[in-house]
Design a protein around this motif. Sequence first.
Motif, PDB file in Angstrom:
ATOM      1  N   ASP A 200      -0.930 -28.931 -23.598  1.00 61.01           N
ATOM      2  CA  ASP A 200      -0.411 -28.348 -22.356  1.00 61.01           C
ATOM      3  C   ASP A 200      -1.469 -28.257 -21.263  1.00 61.01           C
ATOM      4  O   ASP A 200      -1.184 -27.830 -20.144  1.00 61.01           O
ATOM      5  N   GLY A 201      -2.715 -28.663 -21.578  1.00 58.84           N
ATOM      6  CA  GLY A 201      -3.774 -28.672 -20.583  1.00 58.84           C
ATOM      7  C   GLY A 201      -4.287 -27.310 -20.185  1.00 58.84           C
ATOM      8  O   GLY A 201      -4.966 -27.169 -19.160  1.00 58.84           O
ATOM      9  N   ARG A 202      -4.034 -26.288 -21.004  1.00 54.02           N
ATOM     10  CA  ARG A 202      -4.422 -24.922 -20.648  1.00 54.02           C
ATOM     11  C   ARG A 202      -5.552 -24.366 -21.518  1.00 54.02           C
ATOM     12  O   ARG A 202      -5.961 -23.226 -21.346  1.00 54.02           O
ATOM     13  N   ARG A 203      -6.014 -25.154 -22.469  1.00 53.12           N
ATOM     14  CA  ARG A 203      -7.115 -24.682 -23.325  1.00 53.12           C
ATOM     15  C   ARG A 203      -8.088 -25.832 -23.561  1.00 53.12           C
ATOM     16  O   ARG A 203      -7.700 -26.916 -23.992  1.00 53.12           O
ATOM     17  N   LEU A 204      -9.348 -25.575 -23.281  1.00 51.84           N
ATOM     18  CA  LEU A 204     -10.420 -26.542 -23.493  1.00 51.84           C
ATOM     19  C   LEU A 204     -11.381 -25.971 -24.523  1.00 51.84           C
ATOM     20  O   LEU A 204     -11.804 -24.816 -24.416  1.00 51.84           O
ATOM     21  N   VAL A 205     -11.712 -26.783 -25.521  1.00 48.27           N
ATOM     22  CA  VAL A 205     -12.688 -26.379 -26.533  1.00 48.27           C
ATOM     23  C   VAL A 205     -13.903 -27.284 -26.438  1.00 48.27           C
ATOM     24  O   VAL A 205     -13.779 -28.512 -26.443  1.00 48.27           O
ATOM     25  N   LEU A 206     -15.063 -26.675 -26.323  1.00 52.22           N
ATOM     26  CA  LEU A 206     -16.325 -27.394 -26.470  1.00 52.22           C
ATOM     27  C   LEU A 206     -16.904 -26.984 -27.814  1.00 52.22           C
ATOM     28  O   LEU A 206     -17.206 -25.807 -28.037  1.00 52.22           O
ATOM     29  N   LEU A 207     -17.008 -27.952 -28.699  1.00 56.89           N
ATOM     30  CA  LEU A 207     -17.520 -27.690 -30.037  1.00 56.89           C
ATOM     31  C   LEU A 207     -19.039 -27.679 -30.011  1.00 56.89           C
ATOM     32  O   LEU A 207     -19.669 -28.431 -29.261  1.00 56.89           O
ATOM     33  N   GLY A 208     -19.627 -26.803 -30.811  1.00 59.15           N
ATOM     34  CA  GLY A 208     -21.073 -26.767 -30.972  1.00 59.15           C
ATOM     35  C   GLY A 208     -21.413 -26.824 -32.448  1.00 59.15           C
ATOM     36  O   GLY A 208     -20.553 -27.092 -33.289  1.00 59.15           O
ATOM     37  N   ARG A 209     -22.655 -26.565 -32.776  1.00 54.07           N
ATOM     38  CA  ARG A 209     -23.060 -26.543 -34.174  1.00 54.07           C
ATOM     39  C   ARG A 209     -22.627 -25.219 -34.798  1.00 54.07           C
ATOM     40  O   ARG A 209     -23.180 -24.171 -34.504  1.00 54.07           O
ATOM     41  N   GLU A 210     -21.595 -25.275 -35.615  1.00 55.00           N
ATOM     42  CA  GLU A 210     -21.036 -24.102 -36.285  1.00 55.00           C
ATOM     43  C   GLU A 210     -20.582 -23.025 -35.295  1.00 55.00           C
ATOM     44  O   GLU A 210     -20.663 -21.838 -35.563  1.00 55.00           O
ATOM     45  N   GLU A 211     -20.060 -23.477 -34.157  1.00 57.37           N
ATOM     46  CA  GLU A 211     -19.492 -22.567 -33.167  1.00 57.37           C
ATOM     47  C   GLU A 211     -18.649 -23.372 -32.197  1.00 57.37           C
ATOM     48  O   GLU A 211     -18.719 -24.601 -32.159  1.00 57.37           O
ATOM     49  N   MET A 212     -17.822 -22.672 -31.434  1.00 55.97           N
ATOM     50  CA  MET A 212     -17.091 -23.347 -30.370  1.00 55.97           C
ATOM     51  C   MET A 212     -16.922 -22.405 -29.191  1.00 55.97           C
ATOM     52  O   MET A 212     -16.948 -21.178 -29.329  1.00 55.97           O
ATOM     53  N   PHE A 213     -16.770 -23.029 -28.019  1.00 55.60           N
ATOM     54  CA  PHE A 213     -16.625 -22.303 -26.767  1.00 55.60           C
ATOM     55  C   PHE A 213     -15.247 -22.634 -26.205  1.00 55.60           C
ATOM     56  O   PHE A 213     -14.921 -23.805 -26.003  1.00 55.60           O
ATOM     57  N   VAL A 214     -14.446 -21.607 -25.979  1.00 51.86           N
ATOM     58  CA  VAL A 214     -13.046 -21.789 -25.614  1.00 51.86           C
ATOM     59  C   VAL A 214     -12.829 -21.351 -24.168  1.00 51.86           C
ATOM     60  O   VAL A 214     -13.113 -20.211 -23.800  1.00 51.86           O
ATOM     61  N   PHE A 215     -12.319 -22.299 -23.365  1.00 50.89           N
ATOM     62  CA  PHE A 215     -11.997 -22.039 -21.965  1.00 50.89           C
ATOM     63  C   PHE A 215     -10.476 -22.030 -21.828  1.00 50.89           C
ATOM     64  O   PHE A 215      -9.795 -22.883 -22.409  1.00 50.89           O
ATOM     65  N   GLU A 216      -9.951 -21.124 -21.023  1.00 51.86           N
ATOM     66  CA  GLU A 216      -8.509 -21.069 -20.808  1.00 51.86           C
ATOM     67  C   GLU A 216      -8.210 -20.919 -19.320  1.00 51.86           C
ATOM     68  O   GLU A 216      -8.975 -20.284 -18.583  1.00 51.86           O
ATOM     69  N   GLY A 217      -7.116 -21.551 -18.879  1.00 51.56           N
ATOM     70  CA  GLY A 217      -6.751 -21.498 -17.472  1.00 51.56           C
ATOM     71  C   GLY A 217      -5.526 -22.338 -17.188  1.00 51.56           C
ATOM     72  O   GLY A 217      -4.944 -22.950 -18.083  1.00 51.56           O
ATOM     73  N   GLU A 218      -5.136 -22.387 -15.926  1.00 53.03           N
ATOM     74  CA  GLU A 218      -3.929 -23.106 -15.523  1.00 53.03           C
ATOM     75  C   GLU A 218      -4.087 -24.620 -15.640  1.00 53.03           C
ATOM     76  O   GLU A 218      -3.125 -25.340 -15.882  1.00 53.03           O
ATOM     77  N   ASN A 219      -5.302 -25.114 -15.466  1.00 56.90           N
ATOM     78  CA  ASN A 219      -5.562 -26.550 -15.551  1.00 56.90           C
ATOM     79  C   ASN A 219      -7.038 -26.767 -15.851  1.00 56.90           C
ATOM     80  O   ASN A 219      -7.820 -25.805 -15.921  1.00 56.90           O
TER      81      ASN A 219
END
Length: 302
Positions: A237-256
């Motif tokens: 749906d284009g509303r969640r972006l995940v940047l994977l790291g070493r044994e972690e992840m960073f989650v961005f959320e928004g309209e686009n």
Amino acid sequence: MRAFLVVPALAAVLLSSCSEAQTNQPGNSALTAPTDQTVPNQKKGKKGKKDKASDIANLTKVGKMREVPESSGLALTGENGTFYTHGDDGNPPILYKINTQGEVLSRIEIPAKSHDWESISRDQVGNVYIGDVGNNNNNRKNLVLLRLNPLNPQIVQEIHLKYPDQSEFPPGKKDRNFDCEATLWHDGQVYLFTKDRGRSATSKVYTVPDQPGNYTAKLLTKLAIPGQVTDAALSPDGRRLVLLGREEMFVFEGENLAAMLKAQPRQISLKGAGQTEGAVFTTDQTLYISTEQGSLYEYQFE
């Protein structure tokens, strides 16, 4: 008569005392120990090691990629329950089609060099983009994205790129932020997220068109990421972006995507999962993650 009776009795007593003394001597314990006596300090068999990843909330190990050498990326194939993946630096130029248990369904040989394949993404019409953009030493001048359709892998188009802000090959150690292990396709562009080897503090975001050619990548923004990015995934749906790291992840959320690149990420620990290298969404809430050691995980967002 009494004297003769005392002598045999005394002899019997002496013999009995001598026998008791012998049974209590060191070295004769076998004579007194019961046959079912437990031997002290006996070593027991080692218990099976607990999977550390089992303690991570919402994360489930679903498979093992035993035939994929150092999985370094994940992409959908267009068929439910299957993915494309590939090996890391030093492995042959092969795409592996796997199922959700990590079993290899087919191998696709790609007629191209593999300098350092680090990521893979897929567009809406079935083309995949293999990121031969691994740049550990920050000194490469031959960065390329390979564009192809796995149904016709003999036709490979190349998207060559360079970074607009790199003038030294390599730059000083603290400025080495031109390695890239994370790419994703979105709306006619391929996004590249750098792995900050110099300071582990910033991921730069670049874009190039998804068409073959030679490009100077466009620097969109810089993200404050306290780690090193190893892959990127965008929800359907284009509303969640995940940047994977070493044994972690960073989650961005928004309209686009544009809004998410301005948002503050939520950091989620994956400690114990292994060297997490690949990520792809199958639904808006379900993310699959692969590791270089071959594990395949499913993460459920709430």
